[in-house]
Each structure stands twice: as C-alpha cells, then as structure tokens.
Design an enzyme around this catalytic site. Sequence first.
Site, PDB file in Angstrom:
ATOM      1  CB  CYS A   2      38.674  26.299  27.811  1.00  0.00           C
ATOM      2  SG  CYS A   2      37.047  26.715  27.214  1.00  0.00           S
ATOM      3  NE  ARG A  27      42.871  28.240  31.564  1.00  0.00           N
ATOM      4  CZ  ARG A  27      43.932  28.558  30.838  1.00  0.00           C
ATOM      5  NH1 ARG A  27      45.112  28.555  31.395  1.00  0.00           N
ATOM      6  NH2 ARG A  27      43.831  28.880  29.578  1.00  0.00           N
ATOM      7  CD1 TRP A  74      34.001  30.361  32.334  1.00  0.00           C
ATOM      8  CD2 TRP A  74      33.805  31.411  30.363  1.00  0.00           C
ATOM      9  NE1 TRP A  74      33.441  31.581  32.563  1.00  0.00           N
ATOM     10  CE2 TRP A  74      33.304  32.245  31.380  1.00  0.00           C
ATOM     11  CE3 TRP A  74      33.774  31.852  29.042  1.00  0.00           C
ATOM     12  CZ2 TRP A  74      32.787  33.501  31.122  1.00  0.00           C
ATOM     13  CZ3 TRP A  74      33.253  33.101  28.783  1.00  0.00           C
ATOM     14  CH2 TRP A  74      32.770  33.912  29.809  1.00  0.00           C
ATOM     15  CG  ASN A  98      41.462  27.813  25.760  1.00  0.00           C
ATOM     16  OD1 ASN A  98      40.494  28.556  25.722  1.00  0.00           O
ATOM     17  ND2 ASN A  98      42.573  28.107  26.414  1.00  0.00           N
ATOM     18  CE  LYS A 482      52.675  50.556  27.916  1.00  0.00           C
ATOM     19  NZ  LYS A 482      51.356  50.915  28.306  1.00  0.00           N
ATOM     20  CD  GLU A 485      53.938  53.161  30.947  1.00  0.00           C
ATOM     21  OE1 GLU A 485      53.295  53.118  32.008  1.00  0.00           O
ATOM     22  OE2 GLU A 485      53.635  52.475  29.947  1.00  0.00           O
ATOM     23  CG  HIS A 501      46.492  73.757  15.551  1.00  0.00           C
ATOM     24  ND1 HIS A 501      46.088  75.012  15.140  1.00  0.00           N
ATOM     25  CD2 HIS A 501      45.702  72.874  14.906  1.00  0.00           C
ATOM     26  CE1 HIS A 501      45.076  74.885  14.287  1.00  0.00           C
ATOM     27  NE2 HIS A 501      44.824  73.597  14.119  1.00  0.00           N
TER      28      HIS A 501
HETATM   29  C1  G6P Z   1      50.481  52.666  36.775  1.00  0.00           C
HETATM   30  C2  G6P Z   1      50.932  51.560  35.838  1.00  0.00           C
HETATM   31  C3  G6P Z   1      50.230  51.685  34.487  1.00  0.00           C
HETATM   32  C4  G6P Z   1      48.739  51.693  34.681  1.00  0.00           C
HETATM   33  C5  G6P Z   1      48.293  52.768  35.683  1.00  0.00           C
HETATM   34  C6  G6P Z   1      46.842  52.606  36.076  1.00  0.00           C
HETATM   35  O1  G6P Z   1      50.913  53.889  36.293  1.00  0.00           O
HETATM   36  O2  G6P Z   1      52.327  51.645  35.659  1.00  0.00           O
HETATM   37  O3  G6P Z   1      50.597  50.610  33.637  1.00  0.00           O
HETATM   38  O4  G6P Z   1      48.098  51.907  33.452  1.00  0.00           O
HETATM   39  O5  G6P Z   1      49.054  52.662  36.898  1.00  0.00           O
HETATM   40  O6  G6P Z   1      46.711  51.407  36.795  1.00  0.00           O
HETATM   41  P1  G6P Z   1      45.363  50.625  36.918  1.00  0.00           P
HETATM   42  O7  G6P Z   1      45.714  49.426  37.765  1.00  0.00           O
HETATM   43  O8  G6P Z   1      44.377  51.519  37.622  1.00  0.00           O
HETATM   44  O9  G6P Z   1      44.915  50.252  35.572  1.00  0.00           O
END
Ligand code: G6P
Length: 606
Positions: A2, A27, A74, A98, A482, A485, A501
């Site tokens: 929507c 969309r 939608w 929406n 996360k 990263e 363990h």
């Molecule tokens: C990279 C990105 C990740 C992602 C992974 C897989 O490492 O930084 O955020 O999860 O690729 O990517 P995909 O497009 O296959 O989900």
Amino acid sequence: MCGIIGIVGVHSVQERLIDSLKRLEYRGYDSAGVAGIVDGHVQRRRAAGKIRALEAVLVADPLNATVGIGHTRWATHGAPTTRNAHPQTAGRVTLVHNGIIENYADLRDMLKAEGRTFESETDTEVIAALIDFELGSGKPPLGALKAALDQLRGAYAIGVLIDGEDDLILGARKGSPLVVGYGDGEMFLGSDALAVGPFTNRIAYLEEGDYVAIDHKSAKIFDRNGAAAPRPVRTVAASAALVDKGNYRHFMEKEIHDQPEGCQRTIAAYVDTLTERAAMPGGVDFANLSRIQIVACGTSYIAGLLGKYLIEHLADLPVDVEIASEFRYRQPALRADALVIAMSQSGETADTLAALRYCQARGMPSACVVNAIESTMAREVDVVWPIHCGPEIGVASTKAFTAQISVLTALAVAAARARGRVDSAEEQRLVRVLLGAPRLIAESIDLEDAVKAVAVEISKARDVLYLGRGPMYPLALEGALKLKEISYIHAEGYAAGELKHGPIALVDEQTPIVILAPFDSYFEKSASNMSEVMARGGQVVFITDPEGQRHAPAGARVVVTAPQCDPLIAPLVMAAPIQLLAYYVAVQKGADVDQPRNLAKSVTVE
Ligand code: G6P
C-alpha cells in the site's frame, strides 16, 4: 504494498494524486483509488487492477477537488476488488490505510451492535467507522481521530478526509511510516518521501505514534500522548528519496525502525488475513517433502537456523541449515526429494549461489527467500519467496533478517498444516499471532532508551558473550555478529547449555554477558545459567519479557524488558533489542555504522 498520498491544495489535485500513485507503483499493488472534497462532500473513484483502470474511471467521471487522498492497495483483508479498494468511507469519514488492524473484527462487532453496517471486507472500513462513531459523539475531528487511535491495535499509517472539512487531512502513524510534505501554499501527506517527491522536497517524518492535522498552509503534529510535537522539516533530494535516512543518523538505525512495516508487508504476502491461513505461493508439497536444506551466509544463515527451530518444532519436517561456503565443498549427502532454500538478502552472494547450484545439479527442487527479486538467485530457482522490507542499505543486515524470519515462520505454519501437525483452529491462532508481530516489534523498538543505557557500559568491554537457548540461541549468534560487525568488539554467541563446556572460563567482572531469555519453556534453564554467571562475578545484561522479569533469579539485573509474546514470534520481537544494542555501542565508539571496515553488503566473490 500500500502507498498513501494526500494533498491539501488550492489547485486541482486529480492529476497530481495519479502522478504520485504512479511513483508508488514500485511497492506493488492490485487496486487503486482517490477521493476528494467536491462542494463540501467527499467523492471517491476506485478501480481494481492497475492505475490506468483508475485513470479511465476519472476520464469518465473527473474529481474536481483541491483536497484529496489517494492509495495503491496491496490486498490483505479482502480480495482486490473495487469494493475493497481504498479510500474506504463510513459516514462522514473517508480514509486510506497501510497496515493491519489486529482487533478489527472486535471493533466491527462493537460498531455493528451500534447499528452500523459494513460494505467491504476490509479492516480499513472499520477505522473509518470508528472515527465517524467518535465524531458522532460530538468530538472535533482531531479528538475523534485520537479517540479512535486509542482503540486500534495494530501497525498502520492512515490518511483521512472528513465530509464538510475542505481544508483538512488527518494522518497518523504507528509501525508504518508517514511523511508530511511542505509545499508553497499547499501541504502533502505521503507514505514515503517518494510519494510527495513530485510536489516538494521539504519533508517532516512523523515519529512512532504521531498524528497530524494538515491544512493548505500548515501541519499540526502531536505525539502519542497528544502533546504538540513539531518535527524537523528537512530537504530531501528527489533522487535519494527512496533511500533517504529520514530522521535517523544512519541507515542501520532507520532500517531497525523500518522493521514493523517490513515485517507487516512480508507477513501479509504469506498469510490470508481473511481466512487466517498461511499461504506459501509456489505449490511446494510440504506434506510429501522429506527434508529442507537451507544454505546461506552471514545473517541470512542465522535466519535459516531460526527457520530450522520453527519448522522442525511446528511441522516435524527435518531441516538442515549450513553455511554455504562449507556446504559447497564438502560433498554433502543430498536427496532429490528434499527442497533446497537459499536465504539471501542480495540474491548474489557467491557461496550461497554456488551451494544452490550444487543442489540443483543433483536434481533438487529449489526456492529462495530473497530481497532483490531481480537477482541471480531469484532468476535461477523454481520458487521465489520475496521478502518485502524494501532496499537495505546498511551493511549489517537488520530488516532483511526479521523479514526472512517472517517468511520462515509463515512457512513453518503452512508446512505444519499440510503435514497435519496443527488443525485449522490452531493454524488460525498461529496466523493471528504472526499478524500481531509488527505491533510488538514496534513496542520492542520503543525500548531504545533502555538499550542505549546498556550500550554505554558495553562499549567499554573488550569481549562480550551472548547466551540463549532454543530460538534465542540463533539470536545470541546474531547479537554477537552484529556487535562484531559494527563496533569491532569481540563477541561470541553460545547456546546457554554450552556455558559449562568452555565459555564459563571467560566469565569475569570485565566481560558483559548478554542473556536472551523470554519466559518460555527454556526459561528455567537459562535462569540457572544466569545464576552460574552471577556467582562468578559476571556482569549480566538480561533481555527478557515481563513474565521473565517477574521470575528472574534473585540479584539479576533486568536490563531490557521486551513485550510479552507467543513463542512463535519471540525471535521477531527480541531481535530489535540486540540490533539496537550493537548499533548504540557502535555509535558510542564513533564507528562507521553503515560502512564497517572490511565488510561488504553483497559478497559476490568467494
Ligand atoms: C555480507 C553482509 C551481511 C549478510 C551476508 C549475506 O556479509 O555484510 O549483512 O548477512 O553478506 O548476504 P546475503 O545478501 O546473501 O543475505
């Protein structure tokens, strides 16, 4: 999905509404409509199918209005017919919407008892009737809107016209975005910056729970408590509107907040809201499938792991999940009667593609859960199950992750029903639970301030341990991923039962231990792990729900209390706190959140 446009103008709106709706075609939609105030009264024009069908209606019967709303629909509640198309009208109120109203059936029954009748199957008509009902009790337009909003349960964005009010559009958002456009003597409302792009590049993004009254000169915005809440007006380049950051500092932050809408759109694609059944397109015969093999990388792999928990638990269908780079080279034992599912946001990840092709070469039927529907994977599989969360720009995946889980949850329910593991009443219950996820995800995102406070502490750590059991184990992996990263802090995700363990050796006063433990069937075990950690001086960051908080071991410091929810959607609801935690740690450390060092969004080489 929507799209919404509203114009409070001084010139005719018909052509501009259509122009905007065409920009929202991306969309996806299956019917469209507009409404305007003509001589003090609302008139509507609607058509099933494409916008050109609506244009034909307007050629035959033009809409001579200077105030109007438009919508591309939608279908969720009710087939894509003209009768179910938006705008929907009840009494003096006409509106576009929406999202999903979870309690629409109860509200409709209440309104029917007041003598009201309904002509469509939509949840939207119920919102219109509710606002009209409130107007009928003597409230002014804004008061009637607020009174109606207080009774709605769900995630939504709306645009409202009121008969007799020819310089007014009301709007509200909860879970779905809505923007106000500031023009030259005219004002606009849109579901995104693109919707108002043809008319203005000066935009205010409404915040969660905001509602607004717009006339041709100004907008009065109120927050969820009814307090006046002016939102900053920003200038957005038209070309960048689709991938604009809105009020957020980073794409990742925006994408975390996009999740209620992304999940709502995705869930709506895989359930039939009227019959409350799961509906996976593509004709896969889940009843006779021997196995599912999921291949993926990164966050998509972790979404796949969650899929294993969900599908095996609900449907008793064996699922193998493997990191694509391992799978493709180790000569795995495969069966031609198993289904391979590639999970990938981009649809281009080299290892996932190779693993998929490996299975296909051995005669396996194939599917992919993908965001980029023009990608190589989408082109090469038998069945494409798109996620509908919109483009993801932040390198660290967030909204694609929860949208992937949404698809796999619907798949688990569909497979469970096909395999006779749940009856139709239980299927309907599960679908209702799933439809409630966007609202609860929005509530979970609201915990931002609590998470921010924890992030300050965690940003000082050198190592962080994430623990969880059951579906919280993959989520612990995702939390750790996360954090690594984007904040460059070393983190490990562990199954809480594995604590003894190995990881328990890491426990000291300097290592924060994030324990993910909603009050589910694993809770007691996770609570004992928490006690073990605390007994060794470990600093526990406890992420739970209100029941878990009540049953927390003595001395535990509950840091984040996510909303109570059915275990089916706990991974969706608990994802936001761990994403926000990583995000705010990275912000605290001044890291480049959207472009972390050495990482790429799409890894198209081995
Ligand atoms: C990279 C990105 C990740 C992602 C992974 C897989 O490492 O930084 O955020 O999860 O690729 O990517 P995909 O497009 O296959 O989900």
